[in-house]
Enzyme design. Structure first.
Site, PDB file in Angstrom:
ATOM      1  N   GLY A 221       2.898   2.349  11.020  1.00 41.83           N
ATOM      2  CA  GLY A 221       3.872   3.449  10.651  1.00 41.83           C
ATOM      3  C   GLY A 221       4.583   3.733  11.827  1.00 41.83           C
ATOM      4  O   GLY A 221       5.257   4.629  11.826  1.00 41.83           O
TER       5      GLY A 221
ATOM      6  N   HIS B 281      -9.298   0.936   5.297  1.00 41.55           N
ATOM      7  CA  HIS B 281      -8.151   1.138   5.897  1.00 41.55           C
ATOM      8  C   HIS B 281      -8.182   1.971   7.021  1.00 41.55           C
ATOM      9  O   HIS B 281      -8.852   2.989   7.083  1.00 41.55           O
ATOM     10  CB  HIS B 281      -6.875   1.739   5.067  1.00 41.55           C
ATOM     11  CG  HIS B 281      -5.721   1.721   5.355  1.00 41.55           C
ATOM     12  ND1 HIS B 281      -5.281   2.542   6.362  1.00 41.55           N
ATOM     13  CD2 HIS B 281      -4.792   0.732   5.052  1.00 41.55           C
ATOM     14  CE1 HIS B 281      -3.985   2.303   6.403  1.00 41.55           C
ATOM     15  NE2 HIS B 281      -3.714   1.387   5.798  1.00 41.55           N
TER      16      HIS B 281
ATOM     17  N   GLU C 169      -4.915  -4.976  10.635  1.00 38.52           N
ATOM     18  CA  GLU C 169      -3.794  -3.917  10.932  1.00 38.52           C
ATOM     19  C   GLU C 169      -4.188  -3.204  12.169  1.00 38.52           C
ATOM     20  O   GLU C 169      -4.826  -2.331  12.090  1.00 38.52           O
ATOM     21  CB  GLU C 169      -3.947  -2.898   9.862  1.00 38.52           C
ATOM     22  CG  GLU C 169      -3.659  -3.538   8.300  1.00 38.52           C
ATOM     23  CD  GLU C 169      -3.121  -2.451   7.354  1.00 38.52           C
ATOM     24  OE1 GLU C 169      -2.118  -2.698   6.716  1.00 38.52           O
ATOM     25  OE2 GLU C 169      -3.862  -1.460   7.354  1.00 38.52           O
TER      26      GLU C 169
ATOM     27  N   ASN D 288       0.760  -1.223   0.072  1.00 41.37           N
ATOM     28  CA  ASN D 288      -0.165  -0.021  -0.049  1.00 41.37           C
ATOM     29  C   ASN D 288       0.988   1.162   0.066  1.00 41.37           C
ATOM     30  O   ASN D 288       1.359   1.398   1.016  1.00 41.37           O
ATOM     31  CB  ASN D 288      -0.851  -0.092   1.259  1.00 41.37           C
ATOM     32  CG  ASN D 288      -1.608   1.095   1.452  1.00 41.37           C
ATOM     33  OD1 ASN D 288      -1.853   2.041   0.212  1.00 41.37           O
ATOM     34  ND2 ASN D 288      -2.459   1.342   2.407  1.00 41.37           N
TER      35      ASN D 288
ATOM     36  N   LYS E 219       0.107   4.248  -0.172  1.00 38.84           N
ATOM     37  CA  LYS E 219      -0.409   5.489   0.475  1.00 38.84           C
ATOM     38  C   LYS E 219      -0.034   6.734  -0.613  1.00 38.84           C
ATOM     39  O   LYS E 219      -0.132   6.714  -1.659  1.00 38.84           O
ATOM     40  CB  LYS E 219       0.019   5.696   1.975  1.00 38.84           C
ATOM     41  CG  LYS E 219      -0.049   4.332   2.696  1.00 38.84           C
ATOM     42  CD  LYS E 219       0.023   4.375   4.076  1.00 38.84           C
ATOM     43  CE  LYS E 219       0.049   3.087   4.672  1.00 38.84           C
ATOM     44  NZ  LYS E 219      -0.025   3.178   6.237  1.00 38.84           N
TER      45      LYS E 219
ATOM     46  N   SER F 158       3.843  -2.199  10.213  1.00 39.48           N
ATOM     47  CA  SER F 158       5.380  -2.222  10.578  1.00 39.48           C
ATOM     48  C   SER F 158       5.885  -3.434  10.233  1.00 39.48           C
ATOM     49  O   SER F 158       6.842  -3.971  10.970  1.00 39.48           O
ATOM     50  CB  SER F 158       5.618  -1.873  12.152  1.00 39.48           C
ATOM     51  OG  SER F 158       5.498  -0.551  12.015  1.00 39.48           O
TER      52      SER F 158
ATOM     53  N   GLU G 147      -6.760   4.641   7.926  1.00 36.93           N
ATOM     54  CA  GLU G 147      -6.173   5.814   7.739  1.00 36.93           C
ATOM     55  C   GLU G 147      -7.532   6.548   6.899  1.00 36.93           C
ATOM     56  O   GLU G 147      -7.772   7.733   7.275  1.00 36.93           O
ATOM     57  CB  GLU G 147      -5.052   6.197   6.712  1.00 36.93           C
ATOM     58  CG  GLU G 147      -3.998   5.863   7.567  1.00 36.93           C
ATOM     59  CD  GLU G 147      -2.646   5.412   7.009  1.00 36.93           C
ATOM     60  OE1 GLU G 147      -2.705   5.479   5.696  1.00 36.93           O
ATOM     61  OE2 GLU G 147      -1.706   4.735   7.462  1.00 36.93           O
TER      62      GLU G 147
END
Ligand code: 13P
Length: 249
Positions: free
Chosen positions: A172, A94, A166, A9, A11, A212, A96
């Site tokens: 991240g 996701h 996730e 991904n 992003k 990560s 985000e």
């Protein structure tokens, strides 16, 4: 047999030249006979060019779309437009998009339905934030995410779905779920699939880990019995680290 999948991904990273070079480098380094399915989710602006490249080893998917057929939705892209450029896979849910763009469970359910109606494959993301894990509520939280937006599909439709767990606190941050935490959640997700559908179906659905994941920890994560691959952010932006992860089974 569950598919092994490693998906990148990207992003909102990489400019055109770097994106195309990375895509080509990954594709030419990948053997068609490999048992791992590789996917890339680039920024939407590169989808047409990347999905037009003649590479059979790499699936190009969309990070996002809007669940309406067409109309006055400035700045958005529909699933039929994605289909018209040859894209067949979408990422939904996701963290985000949930956090920064307010995509709540009902809206995600509409996206799921729109993708399924149009014959798309879905990588559906779920995962708990840190405070939920600290309160030991992660199982309930993730189960609700799946029930609220995904488990209304029938068994045949579910075959178009891959689930990506996730944990938000691992995305991240350099903090990875331990193999015990990952396996515990992945095996629970598989049990919920068995309860909602059947053992036969739950054995067909790939469940990916994301957060990560890198070349140093991928091997032990992918060795967990219920981890079928990874959804990779930062480490997918570089050929070597992405391919190392892809070769970690
Ligand atoms: P990182 O691998 O950068 O933690 O991102 C994971 C992710 O969000 C993939 O969708």
């Amino acid at each position: 047999m569950r598919k092994k999948i490693v998906a990148g991904n990207w992003k909102m990273n990489l400019e055109l030249e770097d994106a195309l070079n990375l895509c080509k480098e990954i594709a030419v380094s990948t053997d068609k006979s490999t048992e791992v399915d590789l996917m890339i989710f680039p920024p939407a602006i590169y989808l047409y060019t990347m999905s037009s490249l003649p590479f059979e080893t790499l699936e190009i998917g969309a990070q996002n779309f809007y669940p309406a057929e067409k109309g006055a939705y400035t700045g958005e892209i529909s699933i039929t437009q994605l289909s018209s450029i040859g894209v067949k896979t979408v990422l939904i849910g996701h963290s985000e998009r949930r956090a920064y763009f307010g995509e709540h469970s009902d809206f995600l359910k509409r996206k799921v339905d729109s993708a399924i109606e149009n014959g798309f494959n879905i990588v559906f993301c779920c995962g708990e934030p840190l405070n939920v894990r600290e309160e030991n509520n992660e199982m309930k939280f993730v189960k609700s995410q799946l029930i609220d937006s995904l488990f209304h599909l029938d068994a045949k439709q579910m075959e178009q779905v891959t689930i990506a767990y996730e944990p938000v606190w691992a995305i991240g941050t350099g903090l990875t779920a331990t193999i015990e935490q990952a396996e515990e959640m992945h095996s629970s997700i598989r049990n919920w699939l068995t309860d909602a559908y059947s053992i036969d179906l739950s054995n067909k659905i790939s469940i990916l880990y994301g957060g990560s994941c890198n070349p140093d920890n991928a091997k032990e994560l992918f060795a967990c019995p219920n981890v079928d691959g990874g959804l990779i952010g930062g480490a997918s932006l570089e050929r070597e680290s992405f391919l190392k992860i892809a070769n970690s089974f």
